[in-house]
Motif scaffolding. Structure first.
Motif, PDB file in Angstrom:
ATOM      1  N   GLU A 225      90.391  48.192 -18.710  1.00 45.03           N
ATOM      2  CA  GLU A 225      91.490  47.220 -18.683  1.00 45.03           C
ATOM      3  C   GLU A 225      91.948  46.883 -20.098  1.00 45.03           C
ATOM      4  N   ARG A 226      91.003  46.700 -21.031  1.00 46.93           N
ATOM      5  CA  ARG A 226      91.374  46.416 -22.416  1.00 46.93           C
ATOM      6  C   ARG A 226      92.131  47.589 -23.032  1.00 46.93           C
ATOM      7  N   TYR A 227      91.655  48.802 -22.775  1.00 37.39           N
ATOM      8  CA  TYR A 227      92.309  49.980 -23.346  1.00 37.39           C
ATOM      9  C   TYR A 227      93.719  50.174 -22.776  1.00 37.39           C
ATOM     10  N   LEU A 228      93.873  49.918 -21.497  1.00 36.34           N
ATOM     11  CA  LEU A 228      95.205  50.032 -20.902  1.00 36.34           C
ATOM     12  C   LEU A 228      96.135  48.944 -21.445  1.00 36.34           C
ATOM     13  N   ASN A 229      95.598  47.756 -21.696  1.00 38.92           N
ATOM     14  CA  ASN A 229      96.404  46.702 -22.321  1.00 38.92           C
ATOM     15  C   ASN A 229      96.855  47.131 -23.716  1.00 38.92           C
TER      16      ASN A 229
END
Length: 465
Positions: A225-229
């Protein structure tokens, strides 16, 4: 405070430039005024010291480039286009001009001189063994530059990092961490799609493929989720700054599918029980070698601040006397602030106030409240030190240092504090337009009353738990 001198009634910052950097900077030392008294010097030190750190860091990067120690840059079509445009300009021509017939003859004559004496292909008559950049320059001289290639994800990443560094005026180490994280994120996208994608060619299917790849190789939904953000942020920034606003970002609204996709932030973390809190506090008091860890824990417990908000605090950010003692959470060179709503003044009451006073006294004339934990990796180091004590008492992975914010939320709720005031204390965005209205003092008075009300219910709440 390092590199500070007092001459008469004047305080100044004076720092020697390392010998290997003197030629690059053209000077042997960095000197800047700090003020006419000690208090002014303390207030100005952080900004001046941060500027000096950035100057030296930039010089080190330039030195590394000169020595060939910088990793080779990935060359994109946009890079080649820019290099060709600069080469055309260096030859005295306007790269953007269509050109008259007379100019075309001049440009063709220059192109002919550039290939004169080169071996040619007997079939085509074109020169052979030419570097790609030479071929591009010859073509541009004969036929013009043409339209610039569309930016790739690599181009978007560079622009994002350049603008982020310029806005934040961050340290060399912080910029390096941003670079590493962005490289890691874009690396996953390139690995999933097997190419450095052109931004305008990205589709929803690509985003889903990246999502699936990340889940497969990372195996941590929260990290994915952090990487996609990060991916969304990089692409959105490029779409705005490169005038591609008509293009949709296919990573927007992409749901993070996982085995525990119903798990919320509330489920991933939990509050400490009163018994756990007492045991952790007693262990830190008895076993921590330095008192700063004890002070840090009590400030975190009594304010609900994020760990980095306290480890990055300066001594000038604390007010421990008067009617409204508080800690000011502000952006400064050594510490970024998570969001606009995170900028706030958090009341200090009870044990948190006493810990803040003790920490200030221990800091002495230092600029940082906790000098051991005030650097780029300070919050990480403090978290590791505190978590050793937490894990000795509680082995539940949902109980972490961040759980102290959940404890503060619980206390505020039980005390009947309105949600808007809770958000103001914890640095959460309430979403209301009115949250930016009114004076700092008025907000601080409301927050102080709320914190005192929560503190007065602490003992009954402990008995309940």
């Amino acid at each position: 405070m390092k590199h500070v001198q007092k001459r008469g009634q004047t305080w100044r910052y004076r720092r020697k430039v390392p010998e290997q950097l003197r030629e690059i900077l053209g000077k042997g030392e960095l000197v800047a005024p700090l003020g006419g008294n000690e208090q002014e010097a303390i207030k100005r030190y952080g900004r001046v010291h941060g500027a000096a750190e950035k100057t030296l860091a930039d010089a080190k990067v330039r030195l590394a480039e000169m020595l060939g120690q910088i990793p080779q840059r990935i060359v994109t079509p946009l890079d080649r286009f820019a290099k060709t445009r600069d080469a055309v300009k260096a030859l005295g021509f306007d790269p953007e001009a269509d050109g008259s017939e007379a100019e075309w003859f001049k440009r063709s004559a220059v192109a002919e001189r550039l290939v004169a004496g080169r071996a040619t292909d007997p079939k085509t008559g074109y020169p052979v063994d030419m570097a790609p950049e030479e071929t591009a320059l010859i073509s541009a001289l004969h036929s013009g530059l043409g339209r610039a290639p569309l930016p790739t994800l690599e181009d978007a990443k560079r622009l994002y990092l350049e603008d982020r560094a310029r806005r934040s005026n961050s340290s060399e180490l912080s910029r390096k961490k941003d670079q590493q994280r962005a490289d890691r994120v874009v690396g996953h996208v390139v690995a999933a799609l097997q190419r450095n994608p052109v931004l305008t060619e990205l589709r929803r299917a690509d985003a889903r493929a990246v999502h699936a790849h990340m889940l497969r190789v990372i195996n941590s939904p929260s990290t994915v989720e952090r990487y996609l953000n990060d991916t969304r942020a990089i692409i959105n920034h490029a779409l705005k700054e490169m005038d591609l606003g008509h293009i949709a970002n296919p990573f927007m609204g992409l749901e993070i599918a996982s085995a525990n996709e119903a798990e919320t932030a509330k489920d991933r973390r939990r509050s400490f029980s009163s018994t756990e809190l007492a045991a952790i506090r007693a262990r830190i008091d008895a076993l921590s070698r330095a008192p700063d860890l004890k002070h840090l824990w009590r400030i975190l417990e009594g304010t609900g601040c994020r760990l980095a908000e306290v480890t990055g605090a300066r001594t000038v950010d604390l007010v421990v006397e008067g009617e409204l003692p508080h800690i000011a959470v502000e952006w400064h060179e050594g510490r970024r602030i998570k969001t606009h709503s995170s900028r706030r003044k958090v009341p200090l009451v009870g044990e948190a106030l006493e810990a803040a006073k003790a920490a200030l006294e221990a800091a002495g004339q230092g600029a940082l409240l906790f000098h051991r934990y005030g650097g780029d990796h300070g919050a990480t180091s403090a978290s590791a030190a505190l978590m050793k004590h937490v894990r000795a008492i509680v082995d539940d992975p949902k109980a972490v240092v961040h759980s102290l914010r959940h404890n503060m939320k619980d206390r505020l709720r039980v005390a009947g504090v309105p949600k808007a005031t809770q958000d103001m204390i914890l640095g959460h965005a309430s979403g209301g337009v009115g949250e930016d209205y009114g004076s700092d003092e008025a907000r601080l008075r409301v927050a102080t009353a709320a914190m005192k009300a929560a503190a007065s219910l602490e003992k009954p709440l402990k008995r309940m738990t």
